[in-house]
Motif scaffolding. Structure first.
Motif, PDB file in Angstrom:
ATOM      1  N   THR A  85       0.844  -1.191   0.000  1.00 48.91           N
ATOM      2  CA  THR A  85       0.000   0.000   0.000  1.00 48.91           C
ATOM      3  C   THR A  85       0.879   1.241   0.000  1.00 48.91           C
ATOM      4  OG1 THR A  85      -1.730  -1.165   1.234  1.00 48.91           O
ATOM      5  CG2 THR A  85      -1.843   1.232   1.186  1.00 48.91           C
ATOM      6  N   ILE A  86       0.585   2.148  -0.919  1.00 44.79           N
ATOM      7  CA  ILE A  86       1.334   3.399  -0.996  1.00 44.79           C
ATOM      8  C   ILE A  86       0.426   4.525  -0.501  1.00 44.79           C
ATOM      9  CG2 ILE A  86       0.764   3.630  -3.475  1.00 44.79           C
ATOM     10  CD1 ILE A  86       3.462   5.126  -3.773  1.00 44.79           C
ATOM     11  N   TYR A  87       0.941   5.292   0.478  1.00 44.08           N
ATOM     12  CA  TYR A  87       0.148   6.351   1.110  1.00 44.08           C
ATOM     13  C   TYR A  87       0.567   7.744   0.648  1.00 44.08           C
ATOM     14  CZ  TYR A  87      -1.730   2.872   4.358  1.00 44.08           C
ATOM     15  OH  TYR A  87      -2.377   1.790   4.902  1.00 44.08           O
ATOM     16  N   GLU A  88       1.851   7.938   0.438  1.00 41.90           N
ATOM     17  CA  GLU A  88       2.316   9.276   0.063  1.00 41.90           C
ATOM     18  C   GLU A  88       3.344   9.204  -1.060  1.00 41.90           C
ATOM     19  OE1 GLU A  88       3.852  11.365   3.415  1.00 41.90           O
ATOM     20  OE2 GLU A  88       1.932  11.397   4.505  1.00 41.90           O
ATOM     21  N   ILE A  89       3.265  10.163  -1.952  1.00 36.18           N
ATOM     22  CA  ILE A  89       4.261  10.374  -3.001  1.00 36.18           C
ATOM     23  C   ILE A  89       4.733  11.819  -2.867  1.00 36.18           C
ATOM     24  CG2 ILE A  89       4.717  10.443  -5.481  1.00 36.18           C
ATOM     25  CD1 ILE A  89       2.465   8.389  -5.837  1.00 36.18           C
ATOM     26  N   ASN A 146       5.612  13.260  -0.255  1.00 34.19           N
ATOM     27  CA  ASN A 146       4.999  13.761   0.978  1.00 34.19           C
ATOM     28  C   ASN A 146       3.592  14.316   0.772  1.00 34.19           C
ATOM     29  OD1 ASN A 146       7.304  13.279   2.741  1.00 34.19           O
ATOM     30  ND2 ASN A 146       8.305  14.916   1.559  1.00 34.19           N
ATOM     31  N   ARG A 147       2.934  13.897  -0.288  1.00 40.10           N
ATOM     32  CA  ARG A 147       1.548  14.254  -0.543  1.00 40.10           C
ATOM     33  C   ARG A 147       0.712  12.985  -0.595  1.00 40.10           C
ATOM     34  NH1 ARG A 147       1.117  16.839  -5.966  1.00 40.10           N
ATOM     35  NH2 ARG A 147      -1.042  17.174  -5.277  1.00 40.10           N
ATOM     36  N   PRO A 148      -0.583  13.056  -0.324  1.00 43.67           N
ATOM     37  CA  PRO A 148      -1.416  11.852  -0.397  1.00 43.67           C
ATOM     38  C   PRO A 148      -1.294  11.186  -1.774  1.00 43.67           C
ATOM     39  CG  PRO A 148      -2.625  13.627   0.663  1.00 43.67           C
ATOM     40  CD  PRO A 148      -1.345  14.232   0.143  1.00 43.67           C
ATOM     41  N   ALA A 149      -1.017   9.901  -1.768  1.00 48.42           N
ATOM     42  CA  ALA A 149      -0.773   9.191  -3.027  1.00 48.42           C
ATOM     43  C   ALA A 149      -1.978   9.249  -3.957  1.00 48.42           C
ATOM     44  CB  ALA A 149      -0.405   7.737  -2.731  1.00 48.42           C
ATOM     45  N   LEU A 150      -3.181   9.155  -3.408  1.00 47.20           N
ATOM     46  CA  LEU A 150      -4.372   9.188  -4.245  1.00 47.20           C
ATOM     47  C   LEU A 150      -4.520  10.534  -4.949  1.00 47.20           C
ATOM     48  CD1 LEU A 150      -6.889   7.735  -5.234  1.00 47.20           C
ATOM     49  CD2 LEU A 150      -8.089   8.529  -3.173  1.00 47.20           C
ATOM     50  N   GLU A 151      -4.207  11.601  -4.233  1.00 48.80           N
ATOM     51  CA  GLU A 151      -4.265  12.941  -4.823  1.00 48.80           C
ATOM     52  C   GLU A 151      -3.272  13.061  -5.973  1.00 48.80           C
ATOM     53  OE1 GLU A 151      -2.724  17.194  -3.225  1.00 48.80           O
ATOM     54  OE2 GLU A 151      -4.276  16.242  -1.983  1.00 48.80           O
ATOM     55  N   VAL A 152      -2.049  12.564  -5.763  1.00 47.98           N
ATOM     56  CA  VAL A 152      -1.028  12.624  -6.814  1.00 47.98           C
ATOM     57  C   VAL A 152      -1.431  11.765  -8.000  1.00 47.98           C
ATOM     58  CG1 VAL A 152       1.382  12.086  -7.363  1.00 47.98           C
ATOM     59  CG2 VAL A 152       0.801  13.103  -5.144  1.00 47.98           C
ATOM     60  N   LEU A 212     -13.097   7.733 -11.708  1.00 46.09           N
ATOM     61  CA  LEU A 212     -13.113   6.292 -11.469  1.00 46.09           C
ATOM     62  C   LEU A 212     -12.513   5.901 -10.130  1.00 46.09           C
ATOM     63  CD1 LEU A 212     -12.083   4.911 -14.986  1.00 46.09           C
ATOM     64  CD2 LEU A 212     -14.351   4.894 -13.949  1.00 46.09           C
ATOM     65  N   LEU A 213     -12.017   6.888  -9.386  1.00 46.02           N
ATOM     66  CA  LEU A 213     -11.287   6.570  -8.171  1.00 46.02           C
ATOM     67  C   LEU A 213     -12.094   6.928  -6.932  1.00 46.02           C
ATOM     68  CD1 LEU A 213      -7.756   7.875  -9.216  1.00 46.02           C
ATOM     69  CD2 LEU A 213      -8.526   5.518  -9.104  1.00 46.02           C
ATOM     70  N   ASN A 214     -12.520   5.909  -6.220  1.00 48.06           N
ATOM     71  CA  ASN A 214     -13.152   6.092  -4.914  1.00 48.06           C
ATOM     72  C   ASN A 214     -12.973   4.820  -4.118  1.00 48.06           C
ATOM     73  OD1 ASN A 214     -15.584   4.293  -5.291  1.00 48.06           O
ATOM     74  ND2 ASN A 214     -15.878   5.718  -7.002  1.00 48.06           N
ATOM     75  N   ILE A 219      -8.724   1.289  -3.379  1.00 44.20           N
ATOM     76  CA  ILE A 219      -8.456   2.374  -2.442  1.00 44.20           C
ATOM     77  C   ILE A 219      -8.773   1.853  -1.047  1.00 44.20           C
ATOM     78  CG2 ILE A 219      -8.961   4.747  -1.820  1.00 44.20           C
ATOM     79  CD1 ILE A 219      -7.787   4.307  -4.658  1.00 44.20           C
ATOM     80  N   THR A 220      -7.817   1.943  -0.128  1.00 47.41           N
ATOM     81  CA  THR A 220      -8.032   1.420   1.217  1.00 47.41           C
ATOM     82  C   THR A 220      -8.859   2.402   2.049  1.00 47.41           C
ATOM     83  OG1 THR A 220      -5.991   2.397   2.092  1.00 47.41           O
ATOM     84  CG2 THR A 220      -5.827   0.210   1.081  1.00 47.41           C
ATOM     85  N   ASN A 221      -9.391   1.902   3.157  1.00 40.75           N
ATOM     86  CA  ASN A 221     -10.227   2.742   4.022  1.00 40.75           C
ATOM     87  C   ASN A 221      -9.454   3.902   4.631  1.00 40.75           C
ATOM     88  OD1 ASN A 221     -12.563   1.233   3.620  1.00 40.75           O
ATOM     89  ND2 ASN A 221     -12.063  -0.202   5.271  1.00 40.75           N
ATOM     90  N   ASP A 222      -8.127   3.755   4.759  1.00 41.68           N
ATOM     91  CA  ASP A 222      -7.316   4.838   5.328  1.00 41.68           C
ATOM     92  C   ASP A 222      -6.629   5.681   4.257  1.00 41.68           C
ATOM     93  OD1 ASP A 222      -5.677   2.769   4.567  1.00 41.68           O
ATOM     94  OD2 ASP A 222      -4.564   2.648   6.458  1.00 41.68           O
ATOM     95  N   GLY A 223      -7.139   5.609   3.019  1.00 41.66           N
ATOM     96  CA  GLY A 223      -6.701   6.533   1.985  1.00 41.66           C
ATOM     97  C   GLY A 223      -5.490   6.113   1.178  1.00 41.66           C
ATOM     98  N   GLY A 224      -5.043   4.875   1.320  1.00 42.65           N
ATOM     99  CA  GLY A 224      -3.922   4.404   0.529  1.00 42.65           C
ATOM    100  C   GLY A 224      -4.371   3.751  -0.772  1.00 42.65           C
TER     101      GLY A 224
END
Length: 394
Positions: free
Chosen positions: A220-224, A226-232, A242-244, A279-284
């Motif tokens: 699981t990747i959380y940050e890229i 130092n920013r939220p990985a999903l946002e990046v 398509l991302l939720n 997408i994990t429940n904790d945003g990864g």
């Protein structure tokens, strides 16, 4: 040496096995090793017991496949099963082993145990095999490969595929003639009386954007950066719609995996891929491959035309692009399930191109949730959305 394949889409598992093996049954000897792959709708106990009763002296190895299987006889989807038998009357020997994950073994100890058991089963103790075939369930492939490389001292060519089901719901399994497990490792070692060539490729191109994985937890990747990985990731791919958290990304995101540099050939990097799956429940963003903190991650891009032509290019690479001088006895191909689903309407075209590259020789190809192989630079690795090929030839 001879290789025979068979495929069936009969609904009844018992009938389907007999449909697959009818050509093998006409041979004067039993196959040394039978590879078998089938979709989750088949009865695995029926399949294994039927193969064992028909070929009691043969080694058997395989795993479940996602939504179909491909052989030289075509692409079979839905309720399908395929078998592949190697008849090696020369000096060839083959051995298998299997175990579920058990608490009193760590991954390293279990992998070593299985390698020792497979080599013992082959009767070639003290000799390096020409090939290792790995089928495991998802989660520990990188560690298993590292242990295999260390065990042999120098990398032995590896091919493998992670067991899959139709919709990433855990309905997978791996098996040999000694049993079937829903969570574990199975290994075969090959000492064939012919030569073996191999190739392992992603077939995807890196985009012009990348970043450093600054927070990860195994797959699981959380940050890229130092920013939220999903946002990046949304910025990189323009796939926000398509991302939720409820999205199964297996089919949707096959076009945009993460890539990490695996090595260089003439200063040109080649990549191993990690396929975002949910997408994990904790945003990864969870993947089917490990991503480590400090790694540079690229967003990769695969056009459908490139993915369709990729298996033929991988086979051509295994032959060093000398197709006119190369006539294989047969082969094993491993093709990513996500890639297959992305181009499913074109799989008949893929099959035609693979058949041409194989000169019509028999092969078998499951669709897996992780692929293992050996890069041109000599590294064995695990990745996603990859194609791995082994060819047997004189």
């Amino acid at each position: 040496m001879k290789i025979i394949s068979g495929v069936s889409q009969k609904n009844n598992s018992y009938d389907a096995v007999y449909d697959c093996i009818r050509n093998m049954a006409t041979e004067q000897s039993a196959p040394n090793l039978i590879l078998c792959y089938f979709t989750e709708r088949h009865n695995k106990e029926t399949i294994i017991s039927t193969l064992k009763s028909q070929f009691p002296s043969s080694k058997i190895h395989g795993c479940t496949s996602c939504q179909g299987i491909m052989t030289d006889q075509g692409f079979a989807d839905d309720h399908s099963i395929a078998v592949w038998g190697i008849f090696d009357s020369g000096l060839g020997c083959y051995g298998t082993s299997i175990s579920q994950f058990v608490s009193h073994y760590d991954i390293e100890s279990l992998t070593i145990h299985l390698l020792e058991e497979a080599i013992k089963d082959s009767g070639r103790e003290g000799e390096l095999p020409s090939l290792v075939l790995l089928h495991a369930t998802s989660g520990h492939e990188e560690k298993i490969i590292s242990v295999i490389d260390t065990f042999f001292g120098s990398p032995v060519p590896l091919i493998g595929g992670t067991a899959a089901d139709n919709h990433n719901q855990g309905l997978w399994s791996v098996f040999t003639q000694d049993g079937c497990v829903k969570s574990g490792i199975s290994i075969s070692v090959f000492y064939p009386s012919c030569k073996v060539s191999y190739s392992f490729h992603s077939g995807y191109a890196p985009s012009n954007v990348s970043g450093i994985a600054t927070k990860t937890d195994q797959r699981t990747i959380y940050e890229i950066d130092n920013r939220p990985a999903l946002e990046v990731y949304k910025e990189w791919t323009n796939m926000s719609c398509l991302l939720n958290k409820k999205t199964n990304l297996l089919e949707n995101m096959a076009q945009y995996p993460f890539g990490r540099i695996a090595g260089y050939m003439y200063d040109i990097p080649y990549f191993k891929l990690a396929h975002p799956t949910k997408i994990t429940n904790d945003g990864g963003i969870e993947c089917f491959a490990n991503i480590y903190e400090g790694e540079e991650v690229f967003v990769m891009y695969g056009e459908k035309d490139q993915i369709i032509s990729r298996p033929q290019r991988v086979i051509d690479s295994a032959t060093n692009f000398k197709q006119e001088k190369f006539v294989p006895i047969g082969g094993i191909n491993i093709f990513c399930a996500g890639s297959m689903m992305h181009i499913k309407s074109s799989m008949l075209d893929v099959c035609d191109s693979v058949n041409a590259a194989m000169h019509g020789a028999p092969y078998i190809c499951p669709f897996t949730f992780g692929e293992q192989g050996r890069f041109t630079g000599g590294e064995n690795a695990h990745g996603n959305l990859m194609v791995s090929t082994v060819l047997f030839h004189n």
